[in-house]
Write a protein that holds these residues in place. Structure first.
Motif, PDB file in Angstrom:
ATOM      1  N   HIS A  25       6.504 -28.904  29.641  1.00 39.52           N
ATOM      2  CA  HIS A  25       5.922 -27.763  28.934  1.00 39.52           C
ATOM      3  C   HIS A  25       5.954 -28.034  27.434  1.00 39.52           C
ATOM      4  CE1 HIS A  25      10.248 -26.995  28.930  1.00 39.52           C
ATOM      5  NE2 HIS A  25      10.054 -26.243  27.863  1.00 39.52           N
ATOM      6  N   GLN A  26       5.302 -27.175  26.672  1.00 42.57           N
ATOM      7  CA  GLN A  26       5.267 -27.246  25.211  1.00 42.57           C
ATOM      8  C   GLN A  26       6.083 -26.096  24.629  1.00 42.57           C
ATOM      9  OE1 GLN A  26       3.491 -29.258  22.953  1.00 42.57           O
ATOM     10  NE2 GLN A  26       2.864 -30.635  24.582  1.00 42.57           N
ATOM     11  N   ASN A  27       6.539 -26.257  23.408  1.00 41.73           N
ATOM     12  CA  ASN A  27       7.228 -25.182  22.688  1.00 41.73           C
ATOM     13  C   ASN A  27       6.221 -24.250  22.045  1.00 41.73           C
ATOM     14  OD1 ASN A  27       9.587 -26.555  23.135  1.00 41.73           O
ATOM     15  ND2 ASN A  27       9.744 -27.368  21.072  1.00 41.73           N
ATOM     16  N   PRO A  28       6.552 -22.977  21.959  1.00 42.27           N
ATOM     17  CA  PRO A  28       5.716 -22.073  21.164  1.00 42.27           C
ATOM     18  C   PRO A  28       6.098 -22.119  19.680  1.00 42.27           C
ATOM     19  CG  PRO A  28       7.395 -20.836  22.322  1.00 42.27           C
ATOM     20  CD  PRO A  28       7.542 -22.268  22.752  1.00 42.27           C
ATOM     21  N   GLY A  29       7.060 -22.966  19.320  1.00 40.51           N
ATOM     22  CA  GLY A  29       7.537 -23.090  17.937  1.00 40.51           C
ATOM     23  C   GLY A  29       8.767 -23.980  17.916  1.00 40.51           C
ATOM     24  N   ASP A  30       9.563 -23.876  16.854  1.00 38.21           N
ATOM     25  CA  ASP A  30      10.808 -24.636  16.781  1.00 38.21           C
ATOM     26  C   ASP A  30      11.754 -24.172  17.880  1.00 38.21           C
ATOM     27  OD1 ASP A  30      10.018 -26.099  14.546  1.00 38.21           O
ATOM     28  OD2 ASP A  30      10.846 -24.626  13.145  1.00 38.21           O
ATOM     29  N   ALA A  31      12.484 -25.137  18.475  1.00 36.71           N
ATOM     30  CA  ALA A  31      13.378 -24.788  19.588  1.00 36.71           C
ATOM     31  C   ALA A  31      14.611 -25.681  19.591  1.00 36.71           C
ATOM     32  CB  ALA A  31      12.639 -24.911  20.917  1.00 36.71           C
ATOM     33  N   THR A  32      15.695 -25.111  20.107  1.00 32.68           N
ATOM     34  CA  THR A  32      16.926 -25.868  20.302  1.00 32.68           C
ATOM     35  C   THR A  32      17.460 -25.571  21.697  1.00 32.68           C
ATOM     36  OG1 THR A  32      18.352 -24.108  19.421  1.00 32.68           O
ATOM     37  CG2 THR A  32      17.553 -25.770  17.851  1.00 32.68           C
ATOM     38  N   VAL A  33      18.306 -26.466  22.172  1.00 35.50           N
ATOM     39  CA  VAL A  33      18.972 -26.272  23.454  1.00 35.50           C
ATOM     40  C   VAL A  33      20.465 -26.536  23.241  1.00 35.50           C
ATOM     41  CG1 VAL A  33      18.502 -28.637  24.227  1.00 35.50           C
ATOM     42  CG2 VAL A  33      19.014 -26.881  25.895  1.00 35.50           C
ATOM     43  N   GLN A  34      21.284 -25.651  23.778  1.00 37.29           N
ATOM     44  CA  GLN A  34      22.727 -25.814  23.737  1.00 37.29           C
ATOM     45  C   GLN A  34      23.228 -25.753  25.177  1.00 37.29           C
ATOM     46  OE1 GLN A  34      24.864 -22.840  21.538  1.00 37.29           O
ATOM     47  NE2 GLN A  34      26.839 -23.770  21.956  1.00 37.29           N
ATOM     48  N   VAL A  35      23.923 -26.792  25.614  1.00 37.96           N
ATOM     49  CA  VAL A  35      24.438 -26.842  26.977  1.00 37.96           C
ATOM     50  C   VAL A  35      25.772 -26.092  27.009  1.00 37.96           C
ATOM     51  CG1 VAL A  35      25.118 -28.312  28.901  1.00 37.96           C
ATOM     52  CG2 VAL A  35      23.303 -29.058  27.355  1.00 37.96           C
ATOM     53  N   LEU A  36      25.823 -25.031  27.785  1.00 37.92           N
ATOM     54  CA  LEU A  36      27.061 -24.261  27.926  1.00 37.92           C
ATOM     55  C   LEU A  36      27.933 -24.822  29.038  1.00 37.92           C
ATOM     56  CD1 LEU A  36      25.602 -20.652  27.551  1.00 37.92           C
ATOM     57  CD2 LEU A  36      26.546 -22.148  25.769  1.00 37.92           C
ATOM     58  N   GLU A  37      27.292 -25.261  30.114  1.00 42.84           N
ATOM     59  CA  GLU A  37      28.001 -25.834  31.268  1.00 42.84           C
ATOM     60  C   GLU A  37      27.127 -26.911  31.885  1.00 42.84           C
ATOM     61  OE1 GLU A  37      28.892 -22.813  34.155  1.00 42.84           O
ATOM     62  OE2 GLU A  37      30.046 -21.618  32.737  1.00 42.84           O
ATOM     63  N   GLY A  38      27.755 -27.950  32.412  1.00 40.67           N
ATOM     64  CA  GLY A  38      27.027 -28.944  33.175  1.00 40.67           C
ATOM     65  C   GLY A  38      26.553 -30.127  32.355  1.00 40.67           C
ATOM     66  N   GLU A  39      25.473 -30.748  32.856  1.00 38.24           N
ATOM     67  CA  GLU A  39      24.914 -31.939  32.224  1.00 38.24           C
ATOM     68  C   GLU A  39      23.429 -32.009  32.539  1.00 38.24           C
ATOM     69  OE1 GLU A  39      25.643 -36.731  32.408  1.00 38.24           O
ATOM     70  OE2 GLU A  39      27.289 -35.381  32.946  1.00 38.24           O
ATOM     71  N   VAL A  40      22.623 -32.165  31.498  1.00 31.74           N
ATOM     72  CA  VAL A  40      21.167 -32.182  31.636  1.00 31.74           C
ATOM     73  C   VAL A  40      20.586 -33.338  30.830  1.00 31.74           C
ATOM     74  CG1 VAL A  40      21.029 -29.675  31.955  1.00 31.74           C
ATOM     75  CG2 VAL A  40      20.781 -30.639  29.661  1.00 31.74           C
ATOM     76  N   THR A  41      19.341 -33.683  31.123  1.00 33.01           N
ATOM     77  CA  THR A  41      18.591 -34.626  30.292  1.00 33.01           C
ATOM     78  C   THR A  41      17.362 -33.921  29.752  1.00 33.01           C
ATOM     79  OG1 THR A  41      19.352 -36.592  31.478  1.00 33.01           O
ATOM     80  CG2 THR A  41      17.303 -36.802  30.255  1.00 33.01           C
ATOM     81  N   LEU A  42      17.204 -33.993  28.433  1.00 32.17           N
ATOM     82  CA  LEU A  42      16.025 -33.487  27.740  1.00 32.17           C
ATOM     83  C   LEU A  42      15.123 -34.687  27.502  1.00 32.17           C
ATOM     84  CD1 LEU A  42      14.478 -31.294  26.148  1.00 32.17           C
ATOM     85  CD2 LEU A  42      15.924 -31.880  24.175  1.00 32.17           C
ATOM     86  N   SER A  43      13.920 -34.674  28.091  1.00 32.47           N
ATOM     87  CA  SER A  43      13.009 -35.822  28.014  1.00 32.47           C
ATOM     88  C   SER A  43      11.688 -35.423  27.399  1.00 32.47           C
ATOM     89  CB  SER A  43      12.709 -36.360  29.420  1.00 32.47           C
ATOM     90  OG  SER A  43      13.876 -36.664  30.116  1.00 32.47           O
ATOM     91  N   SER A  44      11.135 -36.348  26.618  1.00 29.29           N
ATOM     92  CA  SER A  44       9.791 -36.198  26.073  1.00 29.29           C
ATOM     93  C   SER A  44       9.228 -37.586  25.843  1.00 29.29           C
ATOM     94  CB  SER A  44       9.815 -35.413  24.760  1.00 29.29           C
ATOM     95  OG  SER A  44      10.274 -36.219  23.696  1.00 29.29           O
ATOM     96  N   GLN A  45       8.006 -37.638  25.331  1.00 27.01           N
ATOM     97  CA  GLN A  45       7.393 -38.925  25.003  1.00 27.01           C
ATOM     98  C   GLN A  45       8.193 -39.641  23.921  1.00 27.01           C
ATOM     99  OE1 GLN A  45       4.341 -36.568  23.787  1.00 27.01           O
ATOM    100  NE2 GLN A  45       3.082 -36.697  25.625  1.00 27.01           N
TER     101      GLN A  45
END
Length: 113
Positions: free
Chosen positions: A56-76
């Protein structure tokens, strides 16, 4: 007198965990703040292991904060593996979020306009 809006994240996370587990796509999202024309938005996203927030695309500036677990943030532009208490700026490009284990993240968006 107006009191600040208070949210107990532990209670909200437990509710959303149940919803994510019951959903066919392994995720649940609830808006904590924003919507209704507000520029700032915050969403609590809960993902089961193997769940994702697809491209998906952002509607503007964005951040992500992981509270629990483990994720991968992927883009080009590449990818970042994030664990609990990690924080990242979301790129202005098509991106996705994949959970390696049951995870909870706080997404913050400042909508353009």
């Amino acid at each position: 007198m107006n009191h600040p809006r208070q949210v107990n994240l532990d209670e909200l996370i437990e509710q959303q965990r149940s919803k994510a587990a019951a959903s066919r796509d392994g995720r649940s999202a609830v808006s904590i703040f924003g919507g209704g024309g507000k520029q700032l938005g915050q969403v609590l996203l809960t993902l089961t292991a193997g769940g994702c927030l697809p491209d998906h695309q952002n509607p503007g500036d964005a951040t992500v904060q992981v509270l629990e677990g483990e994720v991968t943030l992927s883009s080009q532009q590449g990818e970042a593996r994030l664990a609990a208490r990690d924080y990242a700026v979301v790129p202005h490009a098509t991106h996705r979020l994949d959970a390696h284990v049951d995870s909870v993240v706080l997404l913050t968006v400042h909508r353009d306009g």
